[in-house]
Design a protein around this motif. Structure first.
Motif, PDB file in Angstrom:
ATOM      1  N   PRO A   1       0.552  -1.127   0.032  1.00 43.66           N
ATOM      2  CA  PRO A   1      -0.153   0.136   0.087  1.00 43.66           C
ATOM      3  C   PRO A   1       0.642   1.222  -0.027  1.00 43.66           C
ATOM      4  CG  PRO A   1      -0.652  -1.460   1.734  1.00 43.66           C
ATOM      5  CD  PRO A   1       0.659  -2.161   1.069  1.00 43.66           C
TER       6      PRO A   1
ATOM      7  N   THR B   1       1.473   5.392  -2.189  1.00 46.04           N
ATOM      8  CA  THR B   1       1.211   6.194  -3.449  1.00 46.04           C
ATOM      9  C   THR B   1       2.475   6.121  -4.433  1.00 46.04           C
ATOM     10  OG1 THR B   1       0.264   7.859  -2.053  1.00 46.04           O
ATOM     11  CG2 THR B   1       1.056   8.530  -4.131  1.00 46.04           C
TER      12      THR B   1
ATOM     13  N   ARG C   1      -3.923  -2.602 -14.216  1.00 50.29           N
ATOM     14  CA  ARG C   1      -4.160  -2.863 -12.935  1.00 50.29           C
ATOM     15  C   ARG C   1      -5.618  -3.470 -13.068  1.00 50.29           C
ATOM     16  NH1 ARG C   1      -5.599   0.509  -7.601  1.00 50.29           N
ATOM     17  NH2 ARG C   1      -5.564  -1.169  -6.324  1.00 50.29           N
ATOM     18  N   GLU C   2      -5.705  -4.792 -12.884  1.00 46.57           N
ATOM     19  CA  GLU C   2      -7.062  -5.696 -13.115  1.00 46.57           C
ATOM     20  C   GLU C   2      -7.084  -5.474 -14.652  1.00 46.57           C
ATOM     21  OE1 GLU C   2      -9.500  -4.145 -10.057  1.00 46.57           O
ATOM     22  OE2 GLU C   2      -9.418  -6.355  -9.412  1.00 46.57           O
TER      23      GLU C   2
ATOM     24  N   ASP D   1      -2.425   6.571  -5.999  1.00 47.60           N
ATOM     25  CA  ASP D   1      -2.633   5.957  -4.740  1.00 47.60           C
ATOM     26  C   ASP D   1      -3.148   4.467  -4.893  1.00 47.60           C
ATOM     27  OD1 ASP D   1      -2.079   8.207  -3.223  1.00 47.60           O
ATOM     28  OD2 ASP D   1      -4.287   8.776  -3.144  1.00 47.60           O
ATOM     29  N   LEU D   2      -2.363   3.585  -4.358  1.00 51.92           N
ATOM     30  CA  LEU D   2      -2.521   2.170  -4.351  1.00 51.92           C
ATOM     31  C   LEU D   2      -2.903   1.581  -2.984  1.00 51.92           C
ATOM     32  CD1 LEU D   2      -1.884  -0.236  -6.480  1.00 51.92           C
ATOM     33  CD2 LEU D   2       0.280  -0.364  -5.546  1.00 51.92           C
ATOM     34  N   ASP D   3      -4.234   1.782  -2.793  1.00 54.32           N
ATOM     35  CA  ASP D   3      -4.685   1.464  -1.231  1.00 54.32           C
ATOM     36  C   ASP D   3      -5.862   0.416  -1.368  1.00 54.32           C
ATOM     37  OD1 ASP D   3      -6.717   3.028  -2.644  1.00 54.32           O
ATOM     38  OD2 ASP D   3      -6.837   4.775  -1.277  1.00 54.32           O
ATOM     39  N   ASP D   4      -6.051  -0.196  -2.142  1.00 50.52           N
ATOM     40  CA  ASP D   4      -6.885  -1.338  -2.186  1.00 50.52           C
ATOM     41  C   ASP D   4      -6.595  -2.565  -2.956  1.00 50.52           C
ATOM     42  OD1 ASP D   4      -7.588   0.043  -4.603  1.00 50.52           O
ATOM     43  OD2 ASP D   4      -9.626  -0.059  -4.304  1.00 50.52           O
ATOM     44  N   ASP D   5      -7.253  -3.682  -2.756  1.00 50.01           N
ATOM     45  CA  ASP D   5      -6.748  -4.767  -3.724  1.00 50.01           C
ATOM     46  C   ASP D   5      -7.268  -4.698  -4.925  1.00 50.01           C
ATOM     47  OD1 ASP D   5      -5.412  -6.204  -1.547  1.00 50.01           O
ATOM     48  OD2 ASP D   5      -7.413  -6.998  -0.647  1.00 50.01           O
TER      49      ASP D   5
ATOM     50  N   LEU E   1      -3.219  -5.127  -4.780  1.00 49.37           N
ATOM     51  CA  LEU E   1      -2.020  -4.399  -4.634  1.00 49.37           C
ATOM     52  C   LEU E   1      -0.733  -4.750  -5.571  1.00 49.37           C
ATOM     53  CD1 LEU E   1      -1.939  -4.100  -0.655  1.00 49.37           C
ATOM     54  CD2 LEU E   1      -2.660  -2.440  -2.299  1.00 49.37           C
TER      55      LEU E   1
ATOM     56  N   LEU F   1       1.318   5.712   2.402  1.00 46.32           N
ATOM     57  CA  LEU F   1       0.023   6.378   2.191  1.00 46.32           C
ATOM     58  C   LEU F   1      -0.161   7.686   2.737  1.00 46.32           C
ATOM     59  CD1 LEU F   1      -2.547   3.529   1.916  1.00 46.32           C
ATOM     60  CD2 LEU F   1      -1.885   4.971   0.087  1.00 46.32           C
TER      61      LEU F   1
END
Length: 135
Positions: free
Chosen positions: A27, A29, A51-52, A79-83, A85, A111
């Motif tokens: 998690p 930024t 991402r996905e 921001d990388l703050d949820d699944d 990751l 974060l």
């Protein structure tokens, strides 16, 4: 935090069936992205970061990044703050003779660091206004 991943793309890898690897992260930024293309790619190797099922970089859909003997770099604020990751690194190679290994680097800040920097900057601006009358 600095994360580094390599993606080896075999010769004759089509854009319709790209080579892929997962790039697990923590998690945070994403503050900087570097993509290193070694000599010999001569513009025949193309990459994207996903991402996905969403293309993250380059931001234009169906765009890709390609170079020869360069590190393509840019500052970022992602921001990388949820699944999940993680990013998926995708690439194809129009070179009919040689595989190429592209190196991806992601520099992440914790974060809370972005918010702390904003608060500090706001405080310094207020102090400057009080002391020097600047706005």
């Amino acid at each position: 935090m600095l994360f580094e991943y390599a993606l080896t793309i075999p010769a004759n890898t089509a854009a319709t069936a790209p080579a892929e690897t997962e790039a697990p992260l923590a998690p945070g930024t994403v503050a900087r992205v570097d993509i290193q293309f070694p000599r010999g790619c001569v513009g025949l190797v193309h990459v994207q970061v996903w991402r996905e099922e969403h293309q993250v970089w380059p931001v234009n859909l169906d765009g890709n990044i390609s170079a020869e003997g360069l590190v393509v770099s840019w500052p970022e604020d992602y921001d990388l703050d949820d699944d999940p990751l993680a990013f998926t690194l995708r690439g194809w190679n129009l070179d009919d003779s040689f595989p190429h290994t592209i190196t991806f680097r992601f520099a992440l800040l914790p974060l809370g660091a972005k918010e702390a920097a904003s608060r500090s900057r706001g405080l310094l601006e207020r102090v400057g206004q009080a002391l020097f009358g600047e706005s």
